[in-house]
Every structure is written in C-alpha cells, then in structure tokens.
Design a protein around this motif. Structure first.
Motif, PDB file in Angstrom:
ATOM      1  N   ASP A 236       0.821  -1.216   0.000  1.00  0.00           N
ATOM      2  CA  ASP A 236       0.000   0.000   0.000  1.00  0.00           C
ATOM      3  C   ASP A 236       0.853   1.262   0.000  1.00  0.00           C
ATOM      4  O   ASP A 236       0.472   2.298   0.566  1.00  0.00           O
TER       5      ASP A 236
ATOM      6  N   ARG B 182     -10.123   5.853  -7.848  1.00  0.00           N
ATOM      7  CA  ARG B 182     -10.951   5.371  -6.737  1.00  0.00           C
ATOM      8  C   ARG B 182     -12.221   4.712  -7.262  1.00  0.00           C
ATOM      9  O   ARG B 182     -12.839   5.164  -8.215  1.00  0.00           O
TER      10      ARG B 182
ATOM     11  N   ARG C  23     -15.574   3.553  -5.202  1.00  0.00           N
ATOM     12  CA  ARG C  23     -16.224   3.591  -3.888  1.00  0.00           C
ATOM     13  C   ARG C  23     -15.191   3.950  -2.815  1.00  0.00           C
ATOM     14  O   ARG C  23     -14.593   5.016  -2.885  1.00  0.00           O
ATOM     15  N   SER C  24     -14.950   3.087  -1.864  1.00  0.00           N
ATOM     16  CA  SER C  24     -14.025   3.436  -0.784  1.00  0.00           C
ATOM     17  C   SER C  24     -12.587   2.997  -1.063  1.00  0.00           C
ATOM     18  O   SER C  24     -11.681   3.301  -0.277  1.00  0.00           O
ATOM     19  N   GLU C  25     -12.371   2.296  -2.163  1.00  0.00           N
ATOM     20  CA  GLU C  25     -11.031   1.790  -2.459  1.00  0.00           C
ATOM     21  C   GLU C  25     -10.275   2.772  -3.353  1.00  0.00           C
ATOM     22  O   GLU C  25     -10.687   3.059  -4.478  1.00  0.00           O
TER      23      GLU C  25
ATOM     24  N   ILE D 277      -6.712   3.389  -5.232  1.00  0.00           N
ATOM     25  CA  ILE D 277      -5.521   2.650  -5.641  1.00  0.00           C
ATOM     26  C   ILE D 277      -4.434   3.555  -6.199  1.00  0.00           C
ATOM     27  O   ILE D 277      -3.343   3.080  -6.531  1.00  0.00           O
TER      28      ILE D 277
ATOM     29  N   THR E 226      -9.362   2.766 -13.414  1.00  0.00           N
ATOM     30  CA  THR E 226      -9.522   2.117 -12.111  1.00  0.00           C
ATOM     31  C   THR E 226     -10.438   0.906 -12.209  1.00  0.00           C
ATOM     32  O   THR E 226     -10.122  -0.184 -11.721  1.00  0.00           O
TER      33      THR E 226
ATOM     34  N   LEU F 263      -9.404  -3.008 -11.527  1.00  0.00           N
ATOM     35  CA  LEU F 263     -10.088  -3.763 -10.479  1.00  0.00           C
ATOM     36  C   LEU F 263     -10.895  -4.922 -11.058  1.00  0.00           C
ATOM     37  O   LEU F 263     -10.963  -6.006 -10.469  1.00  0.00           O
TER      38      LEU F 263
ATOM     39  N   THR G 246      -2.990  -6.632  -6.942  1.00  0.00           N
ATOM     40  CA  THR G 246      -1.748  -6.431  -6.194  1.00  0.00           C
ATOM     41  C   THR G 246      -0.581  -7.058  -6.943  1.00  0.00           C
ATOM     42  O   THR G 246       0.478  -6.442  -7.095  1.00  0.00           O
TER      43      THR G 246
END
Length: 243
Positions: free
Chosen positions: A52, A122, A124-126, A128, A157, A161, A173
């Motif tokens: 992160d 981004r 939602r709440s993620e 990157i 994004t 994802l 990741t």
C-alpha cells in the motif's frame, strides 16, 4: 478541445482492457490521452504496491517523472494528498502554496510547472492511486475538463479492479507489483539505450516503446533483452511522447 474525439479515446481505453493487456503501456497511453484531451502540459500516474505504498508507474514526460518521484521521496505534494483523502486536489497557482508543500512547490517551479490538478483513482471506498495533471501556466482547469479527467481515471480504475475480479482476488496487487518491477527494468533499458545511442533518456524511452510496438513485444520483455544484450535497437523516427 482535442484532435481525437472524446468517444474514440474512451473506446480505445476500453478496447485495451479487453484482452491480456500490458499494464505499463496502458497507463502510459492514459497519461498521453489526458494531455491530448485536457490541454494540460503533462500527466503522471501513481499506484499502490503490495505494501500500500505509492509508486510511480507512468508519466507523459521525463520532467514529470522526476517531479513525481520527488513527491514520493519527500512525502509531500498535492498528488499524495489526493491519494490519502480520496478527493481531487486542484491548485491553480503553485506559488501560493509554498507554505503547504514548500519542497514540492520549489521543485515544480524548477521544472517549469505552475499548476497541478490531482484526481483520485478510486472505486467507492477503495483508492488505488492518483492521476496527476500538470500545467506550465497558472490557472484553474474548467469543470468539464476535470470531469473528463476523472472519467478517464475511473475507466482505468474499474478496468484494473475488474481484471483482478475476473482472475482472482489478489490479481491487482500482483499485477501492480509486476508493473513496478517492470518499470525498474525499463529504467535500466532507457539508460543503456541513452548511453549506446547517445540520446537523452526521453528519446531513449520513445525508441524503446516504438521497438516494442513494431515487434509486438511487451515493454518489460524487450527491456530485459536490451539490458542483457540479446537485442539491439537503432535510433530512428519516433511517434510517441517520452516518459
């Protein structure tokens, strides 16, 4: 606003994401299209790695790459604030933010940038990463251009994802880490080419990208061959902006 119609660029981005895409090339295209569409001077893109931690993965020019790296090294700047808050950060005149980001402001001025607009990668709440737009002229970026820039960041994004979801939960990741590892190899190849061909690193990267495209090879794969000496590239006309 741009020579290439907006719809064509979104189609290009979507098409790139359909198959087993080259992440580094995709993200470089994203930064180049931002410059083309939004009328800014340069763009850069930061993404998180396995720990992160933000890392630079793409830039539309060499000076942008160096400024983004400086932000990461000093741990200050609008792009980092954008990533941490998940909110856009727009600075129309960097000379008025010396108290907030003194070292970044000085470094940006040194390479000729007067304004910066950072947009979150981004869903939602993620969060990157962050897509960062730089301009040599002070001034706000109008709302329409900011919306388009955010839409491009959102497409990238979602694509990254979704690629994770299709394969397995941790694919993003792994993919981002692979991209970061590839970036190290690409930097080495740029240095080799710059020395061998007696060109600057920006020109070396453009030659490397043209070589990869003409051979239908991944940037990282060709870079490995350049570094280990199993392949050579000759200087010639290039068609891409340097990174």
């Amino acid at each position: 606003m741009a020579e290439t119609p907006l719809a064509d660029i979104f189609v290009e981005m979507a098409d790139t994401l359909v198959d087993d895409f080259d992440v580094i090339e995709f993200l470089h295209v994203l930064t180049e299209r931002c410059v083309e569409l939004l009328g800014v001077s340069a763009a850069g893109l930061l993404l998180t790695d396995q720990r992160d931690t933000l890392q630079l993965v793409a830039a539309s020019s060499e000076r942008t790459r160096l400024l983004e790296l400086f932000q990461l090294q000093t741990d200050q700047g609008p792009c980092l604030d954008c990533f941490r808050t998940g909110q856009p950060v727009s600075v129309a005149d960097l000379t008025r933010t010396t108290a907030r980001w003194p070292r970044f402001t000085a470094a940006a001025a040194e390479v000729g940038f007067a304004a910066v607009h950072a947009l979150p990668m981004r869903l939602r709440s993620e969060v990157i990463g962050a897509l960062n737009l730089f301009d040599v002229r002070p001034g706000a970026l109008d709302e329409d251009k900011l919306r388009i820039g955010q839409a491009l960041a959102d497409v990238a994004t979602i694509g990254l994802l979704q690629h994770r979801a299709i394969h397995r939960r941790d694919i993003l990741t792994e993919q981002l880490q692979t991209a970061l590892n590839s970036r190290v190899l690409i930097e080495q190849a740029k240095g080799v080419l710059a020395e061998r061909l007696q060109v600057d690193v920006g020109q070396a990267f453009a030659i490397l990208r043209d070589g990869a495209r003409s051979r239908n090879r991944r940037l990282s794969e060709l870079s490995q061959a350049i570094v280990d000496g199993s392949e050579q590239l000759a200087p010639g006309p290039v068609t891409h902006r340097s990174g």
